[in-house]
Motif scaffolding. Structure first.
Motif, PDB file in Angstrom:
ATOM      1  N   ARG A  43      42.173  23.532   6.193  1.00 56.46           N
ATOM      2  CA  ARG A  43      40.782  23.972   6.290  1.00 56.46           C
ATOM      3  C   ARG A  43      40.217  23.737   7.692  1.00 56.46           C
ATOM      4  O   ARG A  43      39.097  24.147   7.974  1.00 56.46           O
ATOM      5  CB  ARG A  43      39.922  23.248   5.257  1.00 56.46           C
ATOM      6  CG  ARG A  43      39.764  21.757   5.491  1.00 56.46           C
ATOM      7  CD  ARG A  43      38.869  21.130   4.441  1.00 56.46           C
ATOM      8  NE  ARG A  43      38.628  19.720   4.707  1.00 56.46           N
ATOM      9  CZ  ARG A  43      37.838  18.956   3.954  1.00 56.46           C
ATOM     10  NH1 ARG A  43      37.237  19.484   2.903  1.00 56.46           N
ATOM     11  NH2 ARG A  43      37.665  17.683   4.252  1.00 56.46           N
ATOM     12  N   ASP A  44      40.986  23.078   8.561  1.00 58.32           N
ATOM     13  CA  ASP A  44      40.538  22.762   9.912  1.00 58.32           C
ATOM     14  C   ASP A  44      41.011  23.861  10.868  1.00 58.32           C
ATOM     15  O   ASP A  44      42.177  23.900  11.265  1.00 58.32           O
ATOM     16  CB  ASP A  44      41.087  21.399  10.327  1.00 58.32           C
ATOM     17  CG  ASP A  44      40.511  20.905  11.648  1.00 58.32           C
ATOM     18  OD1 ASP A  44      40.245  21.743  12.526  1.00 58.32           O
ATOM     19  OD2 ASP A  44      40.334  19.677  11.799  1.00 58.32           O
ATOM     20  N   ALA A  45      40.104  24.748  11.242  1.00 55.71           N
ATOM     21  CA  ALA A  45      40.465  25.880  12.089  1.00 55.71           C
ATOM     22  C   ALA A  45      40.973  25.432  13.456  1.00 55.71           C
ATOM     23  O   ALA A  45      41.878  26.045  14.024  1.00 55.71           O
ATOM     24  CB  ALA A  45      39.271  26.813  12.248  1.00 55.71           C
ATOM     25  N   LEU A  48      44.543  24.356  13.209  1.00 58.05           N
ATOM     26  CA  LEU A  48      45.400  25.516  12.981  1.00 58.05           C
ATOM     27  C   LEU A  48      45.638  26.315  14.261  1.00 58.05           C
ATOM     28  O   LEU A  48      46.726  26.868  14.452  1.00 58.05           O
ATOM     29  CB  LEU A  48      44.792  26.412  11.905  1.00 58.05           C
ATOM     30  CG  LEU A  48      44.878  25.890  10.464  1.00 58.05           C
ATOM     31  CD1 LEU A  48      44.183  26.862   9.520  1.00 58.05           C
ATOM     32  CD2 LEU A  48      46.325  25.677  10.034  1.00 58.05           C
ATOM     33  N   GLU A  74      43.757  29.623   7.160  1.00 49.80           N
ATOM     34  CA  GLU A  74      42.649  28.716   6.873  1.00 49.80           C
ATOM     35  C   GLU A  74      42.252  28.905   5.422  1.00 49.80           C
ATOM     36  O   GLU A  74      41.962  30.033   4.987  1.00 49.80           O
ATOM     37  CB  GLU A  74      41.474  29.015   7.799  1.00 49.80           C
ATOM     38  CG  GLU A  74      40.335  28.025   7.659  1.00 49.80           C
ATOM     39  CD  GLU A  74      39.194  28.316   8.623  1.00 49.80           C
ATOM     40  OE1 GLU A  74      38.125  27.676   8.487  1.00 49.80           O
ATOM     41  OE2 GLU A  74      39.361  29.185   9.507  1.00 49.80           O
TER      42      GLU A  74
END
Length: 239
Positions: A43-45, A48, A74
């Protein structure tokens, strides 16, 4: 440092693998090197983006087989954006201890794993974790921190309750538990403490050079105080 043993997971070239909660990508990178079709979900852009860049660098430097593939997604652990049975292998390393709805997340992991596929789930081990909690309130009350401590039996019960079959367990990172106990004792953000800095250099030596003495120490310490519990599982074939 890998927590999951990909040989025990049964990964072979061409397998489609989901690394759920990929973080900085350590397991996704290893699966890519081994020729898998990898999806790194988090969930951490920002993290990523770093993972995606390194995927590209690995390809340019010839570190992966020609037919291997990798991408980042994501997404939410409680609503995975994948079809039922889409993956041959699933990895969820050091993720469930952060999630209030851990059973819902496990159900999603089971859903996207194909019948006959395998999964590896790791969480902080009960004894090393509870020592850290007792030494430092700050260790586990930070935003996004650990919200529960699993016993081996609790984790296995939740995974088998979702329909998985346990194929084995293991422990990892025995050298890392004393490091975290030390950090908790002197202050989790006190990275300049001489003992913390000295121990950190030891861990860096372990990671970069893998000297024989530290490999031996790890084999001795992993079953005793290994920081991570790893459970290897299989989703039964459809009757």
């Amino acid at each position: 440092m890998l927590t999951v043993d990909f040989d025990r997971l049964g990964l072979v070239p061409g397998d489609r693998l989901l690394d759920m909660g990929a973080g900085a990508g350590r397991h996704a990178f290893e699966a890519y090197r081994r020729g898998a079709d990898v999806v790194a979900l988090d969930r951490d852009a920002a993290e990523l983006r770093g993972v995606e860049e390194l995927f590209g660098a690995m390809r340019l430097e010839g570190q992966v087989p020609e037919d291997a593939a990798a991408r980042v997604v994501e997404g939410d652990a409680l609503a995975l954006p994948f079809a039922d049975g889409e993956f041959d292998r699933v990895v969820a390393a050091e993720v469930l201890e952060h999630l209030p709805a851990d059973i819902a997340a496990i159900d999603e992991l089971v859903r996207v794993l194909r019948p006959g596929g395998t999964m590896a789930v790791s969480v902080p081990r009960w004894f090393p974790e509870i020592v850290s909690w007792r030494l430092s309130e700050e260790y586990h009350t930070v935003e996004g921190g650990h919200i529960r401590i699993y016993t081996d039996a609790e984790l296995v019960a939740k995974l088998t309750g979702a329909g998985l079959v346990v194929e084995g367990t293991g422990y990892a990172h025995g050298l890392h538990s004393p490091y975290w106990w030390l950090k908790c004792a002197v202050g989790v953000d006190n990275d300049t403490h001489p003992l913390v800095r000295a121990y950190h250099r030891l861990l860096v030596w372990e990671i970069t050079d893998a000297p024989r003495v530290l490999r031996w120490a790890g084999r001795v310490l992993d079953p005793l105080i290994g920081k991570s519990l790893v459970v290897y599982l299989r989703k039964p074939e459809v009757p």
